[in-house]
Design a protein around this motif. Structure first.
Motif, PDB file in Angstrom:
ATOM      1  N   SER A  38       0.843  -1.189   0.000  1.00 43.77           N
ATOM      2  CA  SER A  38       0.000   0.000   0.000  1.00 43.77           C
ATOM      3  C   SER A  38       0.881   1.242   0.000  1.00 43.77           C
ATOM      4  O   SER A  38       1.855   1.335   0.761  1.00 43.77           O
ATOM      5  CB  SER A  38      -0.894  -0.016   1.243  1.00 43.77           C
ATOM      6  N   TYR A  39       0.521   2.228  -0.864  1.00 35.51           N
ATOM      7  CA  TYR A  39       1.326   3.449  -1.029  1.00 35.51           C
ATOM      8  C   TYR A  39       0.414   4.677  -1.002  1.00 35.51           C
ATOM      9  O   TYR A  39      -0.673   4.672  -1.585  1.00 35.51           O
ATOM     10  CB  TYR A  39       2.089   3.413  -2.354  1.00 35.51           C
ATOM     11  N   LEU A  40       0.865   5.720  -0.366  1.00 32.87           N
ATOM     12  CA  LEU A  40       0.139   6.983  -0.377  1.00 32.87           C
ATOM     13  C   LEU A  40       0.478   7.746  -1.656  1.00 32.87           C
ATOM     14  O   LEU A  40       1.577   7.618  -2.194  1.00 32.87           O
ATOM     15  CB  LEU A  40       0.499   7.817   0.841  1.00 32.87           C
ATOM     16  N   GLY A  41      -0.465   8.565  -2.089  1.00 36.40           N
ATOM     17  CA  GLY A  41      -0.216   9.332  -3.296  1.00 36.40           C
ATOM     18  C   GLY A  41      -1.341  10.290  -3.584  1.00 36.40           C
ATOM     19  O   GLY A  41      -2.143  10.637  -2.696  1.00 36.40           O
ATOM     20  N   GLU A  42      -1.432  10.737  -4.819  1.00 35.60           N
ATOM     21  CA  GLU A  42      -2.510  11.628  -5.228  1.00 35.60           C
ATOM     22  C   GLU A  42      -2.870  11.350  -6.679  1.00 35.60           C
ATOM     23  O   GLU A  42      -2.066  10.817  -7.442  1.00 35.60           O
ATOM     24  CB  GLU A  42      -2.116  13.099  -5.063  1.00 35.60           C
ATOM     25  N   ILE A  43      -4.091  11.684  -7.051  1.00 36.53           N
ATOM     26  CA  ILE A  43      -4.540  11.541  -8.431  1.00 36.53           C
ATOM     27  C   ILE A  43      -4.989  12.898  -8.939  1.00 36.53           C
ATOM     28  O   ILE A  43      -5.688  13.642  -8.233  1.00 36.53           O
ATOM     29  CB  ILE A  43      -5.671  10.495  -8.556  1.00 36.53           C
TER      30      ILE A  43
END
Length: 954
Positions: free
Chosen positions: A469-474
């Motif tokens: 699981s990885y944090l990020g943005e779209i």
């Protein structure tokens, strides 16, 4: 009266013209179109219609002998060949009573070669740029064409086309009496003669015979001079030294080839300096020096060390001449960008020296031209450049390092995979790919007001241990405003399908209100969505490429679909039987219209224009049904939207009275009595269609499918933009229906321009008012590698730095290419507008069109705005893929450019270049757009109304 009726305007061939020319016995037969039969013969005698050729002073050089009407009421005009005697290019004239006009003709018509036994001269009919027929004398048109050349071991393999107008009939009747003599002269000392008999001729057409042969030679690396002669055995004489022409596949300029594990330069040239001899010269020169890969070591996870040794007796001499350090040079195959790496010469053993270079993260990323793509490797020694070869002395099939391991490099935002390998020619290349590559999209949904996206990506090797699981943005681009940016969690999980596939689940970390969710739904096919990991250990980016078939759902639907899917498959089996039953028991519903555009993928093109005009005129008087995969695409006023192959779709397909489509309906479609199928098609053809596609072309099978021809028999009428298209469609699809040449309804908006709409479309794409628009609309290439990402064929980084302050680029790709387009950078400069409904809107907002062999050129020319033709693979596209109806180079109403730098230069100087092509542009518009009056939609509806009134449409 006659002058008023017979208007010989080459830009408007709606009047009189020649529709066929052939040779019969000793006469040229001209068959005229129906205009003569329908308009003229009731007013004048046949003897008052003739064809002539006159010199500049008006003196008649020859004249037709008679005019007849055949069994089908065609007008035939006969010109005796023995009377033909001209010495320059002169037009032909047709005389009608006391008036005469230049002879107009369809440009795509096949023209025969003419041989006058009396004068012993050949004559050819030619078509001028404005479609006027002329004739000229040529001294000798018997020639041989070298179509292709390849060299294997000590054999020269060639394919040939013999163009023999004066001997063709005699050869076909008695092939055993003729043969082709090929004389090969190598290095002025050895002569070899090969004789090809014509006993079994299978490949021939018109006046052309096609052959292939293998010429064994004693020594490859020398100069080979080939001459060709036609041998007639019973007369024991030659038709000596046939003139030679060379096609692109037989024309080589310093081409590197490999023979028996050695490298050679191949050059070919046509020598016509000697009036008595026409020679095809093949020069094969063995490389005296060649850098070869000796060793590739993976120094770390992000670096390679390449060791290159030297092969050839001149190695030391060349190395001793080099006064500067060598450089390892990589050249991008498509846009010719270059990357340079420092190298050094080291002693490998006591007797050999090698060049060593390191490719690592720092050295790669510091190149300003760095991009994904295929980069071919060269060694630069002083001012000389040599391709880097594989170690062929050990034979490639036994060499373990044919494919080297990959490395991964990363910058602040992303990661890239680098892989060294040997290309098909046996030389070193570097493949640079995104490390994480979007593969497909499974679903988009809102669950508990949070965005969920499911799909698959490919992650290049090494890729172990990345599930997690990885944090990020779209970032989701939306119409009319800035992108929607959401914080997300990205879950990756390895699949069992292969060793690089991972599935992803993206969840937004915040709840989304109705206003934002509506924007996201609107933006589904707007442009690529960009996913970015912000995890310090594993930073990556990839696009989400949304397809029209993927609908945005809610949680209840997602759960229910699992239950429904099995029963749905069972029910689907009954759809077509039910449809067939409906066609038998249910009456046709009058004034019910089914519209479909591009197989339900869009609300656009001619069907859209016809529907909107019909609704404007008749409103709710009719029932309107639109077949669309995505109901959100519909922007009209009122219609029933049905998905392809849904139950409602089959119901309306069974009951509608009118069917309007720019392509075909599926094979199940039954054309019922008292129904009307209006076929609009979707463009003026440049590339060959249907039965016109050559049998050896890759597109032949799909275009000659018997089911395709059966579908076309269901059409009742075809509308067409110009006579050229009408004739091609009629022949290519064997049509026997009325064809109405009235222009295209979709182009009415290009004639009647709505300036307010232009501003709204620019706002839709968030294009600043101070920037101009370049529309890039390349054609689809059947031979592209569909497994690889689609890459733009120009240097995007260089274009961005040069043009970003003045232009934005709208991409209009083929559907198949758009699915592979990994567009994630330059969002303020490049916009993927592939899925925008109506390309006509894009024509109107564009200031420049860049295309290649796409038929968009015909419609765009209505706007009178400049066009550039980026034809980087012209020779391959023309000869191997489909072939053209027209001489592309002759008709293109703008510059044809062949590399990225030339394209950039042309854009920067577009105003001067556009002025240069002004006259050619105008001729192009006159030829292909003369029917575009802005009223094609109305004229089409008039055709539909005639059917409703029970009139017969011819």
């Amino acid at each position: 009266m006659i002058r008023h009726i017979l208007k010989w305007n080459p830009a408007n061939v709606n009047t009189g013209y020649v529709k066929k020319i052939y040779i019969s016995d000793s006469k040229i037969v001209f068959i005229m179109n129906d205009y003569f039969r329908n308009k003229l013969l009731n007013n004048i005698a046949r003897t008052d219609v003739c064809i002539s050729c006159e010199d500049e002073d008006g003196n008649t050089l020859f004249r037709s002998s008679s005019t007849h009407v055949d069994d089908q009421n065609n007008i035939e005009i006969f010109v005796p060949i023995e009377k033909i005697n001209v010495d320059k290019n002169l037009p032909l004239w047709i005389h009608v009573g006391n008036n005469k006009y230049k002879l107009s003709i369809n440009k795509h018509l096949e023209l025969p070669m003419i041989y006058n036994q009396k004068t012993k001269y050949f004559y050819r009919l030619i078509i001028s740029k404005n479609n006027i027929l002329g004739i000229e004398r040529i001294n000798n048109e018997e020639y041989i064409s070298i179509d292709s050349l390849s060299i294997y071991n000590k054999n020269i393999n060639i394919t040939l086309s013999l163009v023999l107008p004066s001997h063709f009939t005699e050869i076909i009747k008695n092939p055993k009496n003729f043969s082709l003599i090929i004389e090969a002269i190598s290095d002025e000392t050895s002569h070899r003669i090969t004789e090809i008999n014509f006993d079994n001729i299978h490949n021939y057409y018109s006046c052309t015979i096609q052959l292939s042969t293998q010429l064994p030679v004693q020594k490859i690396d020398t100069i080979h001079k080939l001459t060709f002669s036609l041998n007639k055995k019973d007369s024991k004489s030659y038709f000596n030294n046939l003139p030679i022409q060379i096609k692109s596949n037989a024309l080589f300029n310093n081409e590197l080839i490999v023979i028996d594990n050695d490298s050679y330069f191949l050059n070919t040239v046509l020598d016509e300096n000697n009036n008595d001899t026409s020679q095809y010269i093949i020069k094969v020169e063995k490389l005296k020096f060649e850098p070869r890969v000796k060793l590739v070591e993976k120094v770390s996870l992000n670096s390679f060390k390449i060791t290159i040794e030297f092969y050839g007796k001149y190695s030391h001499a060349i190395l001793n001449q080099v006064k500067t350090d060598p450089l390892l040079l990589f050249v991008e195959r498509s846009n010719k960008a270059t990357m340079l790496y420092k190298a050094k010469i080291n002693r490998f053993t006591q007797n050999t020296e090698v060049v060593e270079a390191i490719i690592d993260e720092t050295s790669v990323l510091k190149n300003s031209t760095f991009s994904t793509g295929i980069w071919d490797a060269f060694l630069k020694l002083g001012d000389k450049i040599f391709p880097v070869a594989n170690p062929r002395k050990n034979l490639i099939q036994y060499y373990r390092a044919y494919n080297y391991p990959q490395i991964v490099i990363k910058n602040q935002l992303d990661q890239y995979s680098l892989k060294l390998y040997y290309n098909f020619k046996g030389y070193l290349s570097l493949l640079i790919r995104d490390y994480v590559i979007f593969k497909n999209l499974k679903s988009i949904s809102f669950i508990n007001r949070k965005l969920h996206i499911n799909g698959n990506v490919n992650i290049m090797k090494p890729n172990k241990g990345l599930s997690g699981s990885y944090l990020g943005e779209i970032s989701i681009p939306v119409p009319f405003e800035k992108p929607v940016v959401l914080p997300i969690n990205i879950q990756l999980q390895k699949t069992d399908k292969n060793d690089i596939e991972y599935k992803f689940l993206i969840k937004s970390l915040v709840k989304i209100n109705k206003k934002i969710s509506k924007k996201i739904i609107t933006a589904k096919t707007y442009s690529n969505w960009i996913v970015q990991s912000t995890d310090e250990q594993f930073k990556f980016r990839f696009p989400i490429i949304s397809e029209k078939e993927v609908n945005i759902g809610i949680s209840q639907l997602i759960k229910t679909n699992r239950f429904i899917s099995k029963s749905k498959k069972l029910l689907d089996k009954f759809k077509i039987p039910t449809y067939k039953l409906f066609t038998k028991i249910l009456p046709v519903k009058k004034n019910t219209f089914v519209f479909q555009s591009f197989y339900g993928n869009s609300y656009a093109d001619n069907p859209k224009a016809i529907y909107e005009k019909l609704y404007e005129l008749e409103g709710d008087k009719n029932k309107y049904v639109w077949v669309l995969k995505d109901s959100n695409l519909f922007t009209g006023k009122k219609a029933k939207i049905v998905k392809p192959f849904s139950w409602k779709y089959y119901y309306y397909m069974a009951r509608a009275q009118f069917f309007i489509n720019n392509a075909n309906f599926p094979d199940f479609f039954i054309k019922r009595k008292n129904t009307f199928f209006l076929q609009t098609w979707h463009g003026t053809p440049l590339k060959k269609l249907g039965l016109d596609v050559p049998k050896d072309a890759s597109a032949y099978a799909a275009n000659s499918d018997i089911k395709l021809l059966e579908r076309t028999k269901k059409w009742d009428i075809l509308i067409s933009p110009n006579e050229y298209t009408s004739e091609i469609m009629k022949r290519a699809y064997q049509l026997n229906i009325p064809i109405k040449t009235i222009g295209y309804p979709r182009n009415d908006q290009l004639v009647n321009v709505d300036k307010e709409k232009i501003e709204k479309v620019k706002e839709y794409f968030n294009i600043p008012k101070d920037k101009k628009v370049i529309l890039y609309a390349p054609t689809w290439r059947e031979d592209d590698d569909k497994k690889e990402s689609y890459r733009l064929k120009f240097n995007v980084n260089k274009f961005y730095k040069t043009l970003k302050n003045k232009y934005v680029i709208l991409l209009r790709l083929h559907y198949f290419d758009a699915k592979r387009m990994q567009l994630k950078d330059y969002s303020d400069f490049i916009i993927n507008a592939t899925y925008y409904n109506d390309i006509g809107d894009l024509y109107n907002i564009a200031d420049i069109l860049i295309t290649d062999y796409s038929s968009v050129m015909f419609d765009f020319s209505i706007t009178k705005k400049p066009m550039i033709f980026y034809a980087y693979d012209y020779a391959k596209y023309q000869d191997k893929l489909r072939g053209f109806y027209l001489d592309f180079k002759a008709i293109a109403p703008g510059p044809i450019v062949k590399d990225s730098d030339e394209l950039l230069f042309t854009i920067k100087n577009i105003e001067k270049i556009n002025e240069k092509y002004k006259t050619k542009y105008e001729k192009f518009r006159n030829q292909f757009c003369s029917h575009e009056s802005g009223n094609a939609s109305l004229e089409t509806i008039n055709i539909l109304n005639r059917f409703r009134k029970g009139e017969k449409i011819e």
